[in-house]
Design an enzyme around this catalytic site. Structure first.
Site, PDB file in Angstrom:
ATOM      1  N   CYS A  66      -2.864   7.486  -6.429  1.00 19.09           N
ATOM      2  CA  CYS A  66      -2.158   8.008  -7.603  1.00 19.09           C
ATOM      3  C   CYS A  66      -3.016   8.036  -8.866  1.00 19.09           C
ATOM      4  O   CYS A  66      -2.643   8.669  -9.847  1.00 19.09           O
ATOM      5  CB  CYS A  66      -0.870   7.221  -7.848  1.00 19.09           C
ATOM      6  SG  CYS A  66      -1.129   5.545  -8.458  1.00 19.09           S
ATOM      7  N   ASP A 110       7.637   3.291  -2.517  1.00 16.21           N
ATOM      8  CA  ASP A 110       6.827   4.005  -1.522  1.00 16.21           C
ATOM      9  C   ASP A 110       5.515   3.275  -1.232  1.00 16.21           C
ATOM     10  O   ASP A 110       4.517   3.869  -0.861  1.00 16.21           O
ATOM     11  CB  ASP A 110       6.547   5.437  -1.984  1.00 16.21           C
ATOM     12  CG  ASP A 110       5.788   5.500  -3.306  1.00 16.21           C
ATOM     13  OD1 ASP A 110       5.450   4.437  -3.877  1.00 16.21           O
ATOM     14  OD2 ASP A 110       5.532   6.620  -3.777  1.00 16.21           O
TER      15      ASP A 110
END
Length: 142
Positions: A66, A110
């Site tokens: 990310c 997640d």
């Protein structure tokens, strides 16, 4: 519960860099893939950049792709406060330091086992205290 009334706004501005102030006190976000710790693998403990409270160990840091440092577990759940965040047209869970109330980032469901969590943390919100090399008494390199 955060003790963010202990310092004035001016004291925070004097203590923190402009980017740290923006993220920690104004709930800003650093750009992905730009922070000091997004891809570091240096062993140690991550502390709140605002008050020094220990928050995350490097052993639970993982590469989530990310662009921000990601951890699957806090050092102690009592050191992180969670808040519903409906800004930017989405519903997320903001995480803040339980001692000073500084904005750290967000937590998502997640992440990897064993917790399934991904604490997505701004690098400027934390400072890494590198683990000492026990044999030589030196700090480990990156």
């Amino acid at each position: 519960m955060a003790d963010n009334d202990a310092k004035t706004d001016q004291q925070w501005r004097e203590q923190l860099t402009p980017e740290q102030y923006h993220v920690l006190r104004e709930k800003g976000t650093e750009r992905a893939f730009t922070g000091a710790y997004w891809n570091t693998k240096t062993p140690g403990v991550y502390h709140c950049a605002g008050c020094g409270q220990e928050l995350f160990e490097s052993d639970v840091k993982f590469d989530s792709g990310c662009g921000w440092p990601s951890f699957y577990q806090a050092l102690d759940a009592k050191r992180i406060d969670e808040h519903r965040d409906v800004s930017h047209g989405m519903i997320r869970t903001e995480v803040t330091c339980s001692r000073c109330g500084g904005h750290l980032g967000h937590v998502f469901n997640d992440g990897p086992a064993p917790t399934g969590l991904r604490y997505c943390i701004n690098s400027v919100s934390v400072q890494l205290e590198k683990k000492k090399n026990e044999e030589a008494g030196e700090t480990s390199g990156s």
